[in-house]
Design a protein around this motif. Sequence first.
Motif, PDB file in Angstrom:
ATOM      1  N   VAL A  87      39.175  33.109   2.521  1.00 30.27           N
ATOM      2  CA  VAL A  87      37.949  33.622   3.129  1.00 30.27           C
ATOM      3  C   VAL A  87      37.002  32.440   3.271  1.00 30.27           C
ATOM      4  O   VAL A  87      36.716  31.755   2.287  1.00 30.27           O
ATOM      5  CB  VAL A  87      37.315  34.735   2.270  1.00 30.27           C
ATOM      6  N   VAL A  88      36.538  32.205   4.504  1.00 27.35           N
ATOM      7  CA  VAL A  88      35.715  31.035   4.799  1.00 27.35           C
ATOM      8  C   VAL A  88      34.400  31.476   5.418  1.00 27.35           C
ATOM      9  O   VAL A  88      34.400  32.311   6.334  1.00 27.35           O
ATOM     10  CB  VAL A  88      36.456  30.091   5.779  1.00 27.35           C
ATOM     11  N   ALA A  89      33.306  30.897   4.955  1.00 24.62           N
ATOM     12  CA  ALA A  89      32.012  31.135   5.589  1.00 24.62           C
ATOM     13  C   ALA A  89      31.896  30.184   6.780  1.00 24.62           C
ATOM     14  O   ALA A  89      32.177  28.993   6.651  1.00 24.62           O
ATOM     15  CB  ALA A  89      30.875  30.885   4.607  1.00 24.62           C
ATOM     16  N   GLY A  90      31.551  30.721   7.943  1.00 22.39           N
ATOM     17  CA  GLY A  90      31.343  29.867   9.105  1.00 22.39           C
ATOM     18  C   GLY A  90      32.003  30.412  10.353  1.00 22.39           C
ATOM     19  O   GLY A  90      32.577  31.498  10.358  1.00 22.39           O
ATOM     20  N   ASN A  91      31.914  29.640  11.395  1.00 19.82           N
ATOM     21  CA  ASN A  91      32.462  29.976  12.700  1.00 19.82           C
ATOM     22  C   ASN A  91      33.977  30.170  12.619  1.00 19.82           C
ATOM     23  O   ASN A  91      34.681  29.337  12.035  1.00 19.82           O
ATOM     24  CB  ASN A  91      32.109  28.851  13.680  1.00 19.82           C
ATOM     25  N   ALA A  92      34.473  31.241  13.220  1.00 14.49           N
ATOM     26  CA  ALA A  92      35.902  31.581  13.114  1.00 14.49           C
ATOM     27  C   ALA A  92      36.798  30.490  13.680  1.00 14.49           C
ATOM     28  O   ALA A  92      37.774  30.090  13.046  1.00 14.49           O
ATOM     29  CB  ALA A  92      36.172  32.904  13.810  1.00 14.49           C
ATOM     30  N   ALA A  93      36.508  30.013  14.879  1.00 14.79           N
ATOM     31  CA  ALA A  93      37.364  28.999  15.495  1.00 14.79           C
ATOM     32  C   ALA A  93      37.395  27.733  14.653  1.00 14.79           C
ATOM     33  O   ALA A  93      38.471  27.169  14.390  1.00 14.79           O
ATOM     34  CB  ALA A  93      36.887  28.694  16.913  1.00 14.79           C
ATOM     35  N   GLN A  94      36.229  27.272  14.205  1.00 16.37           N
ATOM     36  CA  GLN A  94      36.184  26.049  13.401  1.00 16.37           C
ATOM     37  C   GLN A  94      36.892  26.231  12.067  1.00 16.37           C
ATOM     38  O   GLN A  94      37.583  25.338  11.593  1.00 16.37           O
ATOM     39  CB  GLN A  94      34.742  25.571  13.190  1.00 16.37           C
ATOM     40  N   ALA A  95      36.737  27.410  11.459  1.00 19.78           N
ATOM     41  CA  ALA A  95      37.416  27.689  10.190  1.00 19.78           C
ATOM     42  C   ALA A  95      38.927  27.602  10.368  1.00 19.78           C
ATOM     43  O   ALA A  95      39.626  27.007   9.538  1.00 19.78           O
ATOM     44  CB  ALA A  95      37.015  29.067   9.673  1.00 19.78           C
ATOM     45  N   LEU A  96      39.449  28.167  11.445  1.00 24.21           N
ATOM     46  CA  LEU A  96      40.894  28.126  11.691  1.00 24.21           C
ATOM     47  C   LEU A  96      41.365  26.702  11.982  1.00 24.21           C
ATOM     48  O   LEU A  96      42.422  26.279  11.496  1.00 24.21           O
ATOM     49  CB  LEU A  96      41.268  29.058  12.842  1.00 24.21           C
ATOM     50  N   ILE A  97      40.605  25.975  12.761  1.00 28.64           N
ATOM     51  CA  ILE A  97      40.960  24.576  13.060  1.00 28.64           C
ATOM     52  C   ILE A  97      41.007  23.765  11.766  1.00 28.64           C
ATOM     53  O   ILE A  97      41.953  23.007  11.526  1.00 28.64           O
ATOM     54  CB  ILE A  97      39.975  23.980  14.085  1.00 28.64           C
TER      55      ILE A  97
END
Length: 142
Positions: A87-97
């Motif tokens: 689970v990551v706080a932040g923008n979805a695309a950037q988190a996946l990258i």
Amino acid sequence: MAGGRIVVGVDGSGPSLKALTWAARQAALTGDSLHAVISWEYPASWATLMPGVPPEFDPERLAEQILDQSLAEALTPEQAAATTRTVVAGNAAQALIDQAEGAELLVVGDRGYSGFKAAVLGSVSTNVTQHAPCPVVVVRAS
């Protein structure tokens, strides 16, 4: 190369569940581990959009619940137990990258929860196909 990682983006939407199922099958074929990632963030205008949000509201916990429910719905109990959950706080695309750094593959659904149903690809899938540090598979909902 067996023993790598497959990262899959999950948001609880139908396309992300299909992506999760596809990624689990691919991991079983290749011997790679499966890493499911969900992100959350407060909208920029949070206070004006949601003035009645109770102080105990915890978006990170909600994201964890969505991730757990998605794994339970899309995978066998054995697959779900073997899946790493992030689970990551932040923008979805950037988190996946960021999470896909060093991975064998990044898997996403063609669109998630957004208001742009007419788009061929969602903003996250478009962004990760352009910027991911590894190959990307976009699983179509239909």
